[in-house]
Design a protein around this motif. Structure first.
Motif, PDB file in Angstrom:
ATOM      1  N   ASP A  46      16.607  75.142  18.310  1.00  0.00           N
ATOM      2  CA  ASP A  46      17.676  75.494  19.264  1.00  0.00           C
ATOM      3  C   ASP A  46      17.537  74.747  20.579  1.00  0.00           C
ATOM      4  N   THR A  65      20.017  76.134  23.458  1.00  0.00           N
ATOM      5  CA  THR A  65      21.425  76.217  23.063  1.00  0.00           C
ATOM      6  C   THR A  65      21.803  77.560  22.467  1.00  0.00           C
ATOM      7  N   ARG A  66      20.874  78.442  22.210  1.00  0.00           N
ATOM      8  CA  ARG A  66      21.191  79.698  21.553  1.00  0.00           C
ATOM      9  C   ARG A  66      21.621  80.753  22.565  1.00  0.00           C
ATOM     10  N   ASN A  67      22.220  81.841  22.054  1.00  0.00           N
ATOM     11  CA  ASN A  67      22.684  82.941  22.880  1.00  0.00           C
ATOM     12  C   ASN A  67      21.506  83.833  23.256  1.00  0.00           C
ATOM     13  N   GLN A  69      21.927  86.992  24.711  1.00  0.00           N
ATOM     14  CA  GLN A  69      22.362  88.371  24.908  1.00  0.00           C
ATOM     15  C   GLN A  69      21.665  89.289  23.914  1.00  0.00           C
ATOM     16  N   CYS A  71      21.352  92.204  21.206  1.00  0.00           N
ATOM     17  CA  CYS A  71      22.238  92.485  20.083  1.00  0.00           C
ATOM     18  C   CYS A  71      22.929  93.824  20.257  1.00  0.00           C
ATOM     19  N   ASP A  77      23.825  86.346  16.021  1.00  0.00           N
ATOM     20  CA  ASP A  77      23.574  85.308  17.017  1.00  0.00           C
ATOM     21  C   ASP A  77      23.231  85.947  18.360  1.00  0.00           C
ATOM     22  N   CYS A  78      22.183  86.753  18.382  1.00  0.00           N
ATOM     23  CA  CYS A  78      21.791  87.465  19.598  1.00  0.00           C
ATOM     24  C   CYS A  78      20.295  87.718  19.534  1.00  0.00           C
ATOM     25  N   CYS A  79      19.779  88.357  20.540  1.00  0.00           N
ATOM     26  CA  CYS A  79      18.349  88.639  20.640  1.00  0.00           C
ATOM     27  C   CYS A  79      18.081  90.054  20.142  1.00  0.00           C
ATOM     28  N   CYS A  84      13.045  87.385  23.917  1.00  0.00           N
ATOM     29  CA  CYS A  84      13.907  86.735  22.936  1.00  0.00           C
ATOM     30  C   CYS A  84      13.281  85.478  22.346  1.00  0.00           C
ATOM     31  N   ASN A 112      19.193  88.265  28.395  1.00  0.00           N
ATOM     32  CA  ASN A 112      19.971  88.602  29.580  1.00  0.00           C
ATOM     33  C   ASN A 112      20.259  90.094  29.598  1.00  0.00           C
ATOM     34  N   THR A 116      28.218  90.950  28.083  1.00  0.00           N
ATOM     35  CA  THR A 116      29.466  90.216  27.988  1.00  0.00           C
ATOM     36  C   THR A 116      30.201  90.655  26.743  1.00  0.00           C
TER      37      THR A 116
END
Length: 657
Positions: A46, A65-67, A69, A71, A77-79, A84, A112, A116
């Motif tokens: 990533d 490049t990964r998200n 946020q 989960c 596609d989250c932590c 993370c 984070n 969002t």
């Protein structure tokens, strides 16, 4: 690294250099780095690597490049955990098969905390603190843990509460946010209950408690900007109406016009604003390592009418460099041997009314070398357009705060006089101290040290100290106003001198070696003034009396680490301005002196103002309405008085028979 992006610099020519990124180059079992070759790419997992060439220095950026946020339910596609990313990266710089440089990066990045996307509508609604207590348990200060002595804390189990059940916080802080208050009719908590309590108590629910909003501080106020870049405090579209005395002078960019000035602590402040009609003369110590240039001279200044005027600058070379430069004993601190700097700046503001007409600046420059201490001088002087001399320096016959006192020696042919204080100098010795004039309205304290020998004659020492102090007062009279005329004796007040008492030379302390008593080491200057009127809204202040006295000390020789035959005696001079009423206050009457309980200024109950609502000064409600209510109350009072009298009952009984 703890963020999603990190930058590094590659020193050298980057042409022909291949940069690559390798993920996890350390073996998890052995803890050793894997052998890395130069055949990698700029993307690994990533992570991306980008290079910005710049001659001999290239900027290398590694970004994630990964998200990041956390989960949400049914999200990808989250932590999955707060921590993370935990990875190890290696950046390689190769020229062909040869590795030129490598960089090891340990990445620990947390998710984070901000949310969002779509947010659940089941958010916590914070009630209005003005109508409902927000903190039902104010002593609950730690989230997820039990706060000791906080019995309303939900995280405290019953076993933990048993440890401090008898020592719980009481009152509002302990969670009793709706306690019964003293004014309730059902309350019996008051120690001294007045007789009228049952008739004037409050019948209300606890929801209307006076503790409601205990932690409520009203609306949110914007923080005040403490910098010197504050916009003009005027509505947009309104023209600038001019300066008043003490107002900061503004520039074209709505910033303060600043010149280095001396603070209350004695240090120089480089960005101090210049106040309108306030003269000053300051000296600041600096050296080549700490030297900073001030405000550029091409800055245009607001004249007071919304127009902007340019400074008229004249540059000159310094000639008497010895008055500004002293040698330092410290070793050199910079590689620059000498530098062209500003030695002195003299500002002259030509003003008229509330506006500035012209600004003349004289700048003296010279070379400052390493190992030298520079005493910079900055002066500001306001000169009236109609009076270019100093006959009326303030545009007001009375004194203005910050203006020098007008002194005179009326007993000599040369009537010019001065009243000065010492100005700090290097070493603090009286022999090298400079002088500064006494400024009106500013209480001041200055001093210096005098070298005294162990075999010093006490009478000679007292004479030397007295001469040093008297050198500050080269005047017999002080002007009542700033434009006092030398030819008119009524414009001046004579200085009242209280000379120090002559010490008896036969006392034992005077004959001891290294001890002298009654040394007049402190000069006290007291100036009494009053406000006698105003000119164009500016108070007119006049001096009424000036007194000079001395305070004595006992000097004793002190031996330091190396006992020498010379000691130091500090001597000081203080100035105190005392404001008195222009007219003597009205003396108290015999009634006010003897019957203080009827004095409305010293008591909460004022019987002389019992009928104040009937006067025209009372504006709480319309006068006819107030008069009608008063007559109604008077009628009821008379009716009660008549019906309660014995003769009324006799008349009533006789009329019934």
């Amino acid at each position: 690294m703890s963020g999603p992006r990190v930058n590094a610099l590659f020193l050298g020519n980057a042409s022909g250099v291949n940069f690559s990124l390798v993920l996890s180059p350390i073996d998890e079992e052995t803890g050793k780095m894997h052998h890395s070759n130069c055949s990698g790419s700029r993307r690994a997992g990533d992570w991306n690597l980008s290079v910005k060439p710049g001659g001999d220095v290239s900027k290398v950026t590694i970004s994630l490049t990964r998200n990041l946020q956390l989960c949400l339910p049914n999200a990808t596609d989250c932590c999955t955990s707060p921590l993370c990313v935990v990875e190890t990266l290696q950046v390689l710089a190769c020229h062909g098969p040869v590795m030129l440089a490598h960089l090891l990066i340990q990445a620990e990045i947390y998710a984070n905390s901000s949310v969002t996307g779509n947010v659940s509508e089941n958010a916590t609604i914070i009630p209005n603190q003005a109508f409902q207590p927000l903190g039902s348990c104010p002593c609950d200060l730690t989230a997820g843990a039990c706060d000791v002595r906080c019995c309303c804390d939900q995280e405290c189990t019953s076993d933990l509460k048993e440890l401090f059940t008898g020592s719980c916080f009481t009152g509002v802080f302990g969670g009793d946010v709706n306690p019964p208050f003293d004014q309730l009719c059902s309350s019996r908590t008051m120690e001294y209950t007045p007789d009228w309590f049952p008739f004037l108590c409050v019948q209300s629910s606890l929801d209307n408690t006076p503790f409601l909003g205990y932690f409520y501080h009203g609306f949110i106020s914007t923080p005040r900007d403490v910098s010197f870049k504050i916009p003009l405090q005027m509505p947009l579209g309104r023209l600038f109406t001019g300066y008043r005395e003490g107002d900061p002078i503004m520039t074209e960019e709505n910033d303060y016009f600043t010149i280095p000035q001396q603070s209350m602590a004695g240090q120089c402040v480089g960005n101090a604003p210049v106040a309108f009609l306030r003269n000053f003369d300051v000296r600041c110590l600096t050296h080549i390592a700490s030297y900073r240039e001030g405000l550029p001279h091409d800055v245009r200044v607001n004249s007071g009418t919304g127009d902007f005027i340019q400074q008229n600058v004249i540059y000159g070379a310094i000639t008497d460099i010895d008055k500004f430069i002293t040698k330092s004993e410290s070793p050199p601190t910079t590689e620059v041997p000498c530098k062209n700097v500003t030695f002195a700046e003299h500002y002259e503001f030509i003003w008229e009314g509330k506006n500035i007409k012209e600004i003349n600046v004289t700048v003296f420059q010279g070379n400052l070398c390493d190992g030298e201490i520079l005493t910079q001088r900055f002066t500001v002087k306001f000169v009236s357009l109609n009076h270019t001399n100093e006959t009326e320096p303030s545009g007001n016959p009375g004194y203005q705060v910050g203006k020098p006192l007008r002194a005179a020696n009326l007993n000599a042919s040369d009537t010019f006089g001065s009243l000065k204080l010492w100005q700090p100098a290097l070493g603090g010795l009286c022999t090298s101290a400079a002088y500064t004039p006494v400024l009106f309205g500013l209480d001041s304290l200055s001093g210096c040290v005098l070298e005294v020998g162990v075999n010093e004659d006490c009478n000679l020492l007292r004479g030397n100290v007295t001469d040093k102090l008297n050198s500050l007062i080269q005047a017999t009279h002080i002007g009542k106003r700033s434009n006092s005329s030398y030819s008119n004796l009524n414009d001046w007040v004579e200085i009242i001198r209280l000379d120090p008492d002559n010490s008896d030379t036969n006392v034992s302390a005077g004959n001891l070696r290294g001890i002298c008593s009654d040394v007049p080491a402190n000069l006290n200057i007291r100036i009494i003034f009053a406000t006698v009127g105003a000119v164009q809204g500016i108070p007119r202040q006049e001096i009424l009396a000036v007194q000079i006295s001395y305070s004595t000390v006992i000097w004793q020789f002190h031996c330091g680490l190396t006992c020498e035959n010379v000691d130091f005696l500090p001597i000081t001079a203080s100035v105190q301005f005392i404001k008195v009423p222009a007219q003597p206050p009205i003396p108290l009457t015999r009634f006010q002196i003897n019957y203080t309980e009827f004095d409305c200024d010293r008591n909460d109950v004022c019987w002389p103002q019992l009928f104040y609502p009937l006067t025209r000064f009372y504006t709480g409600e319309p006068y006819p309405q107030c008069l009608a209510k008063t007559l109604a109350v008077t009628f009821v009072a008379l009716l009660v008085a008549i019906t309660s009298s014995p003769w009324f009952h006799k008349v009533l009984e006789s009329s019934l028979l």
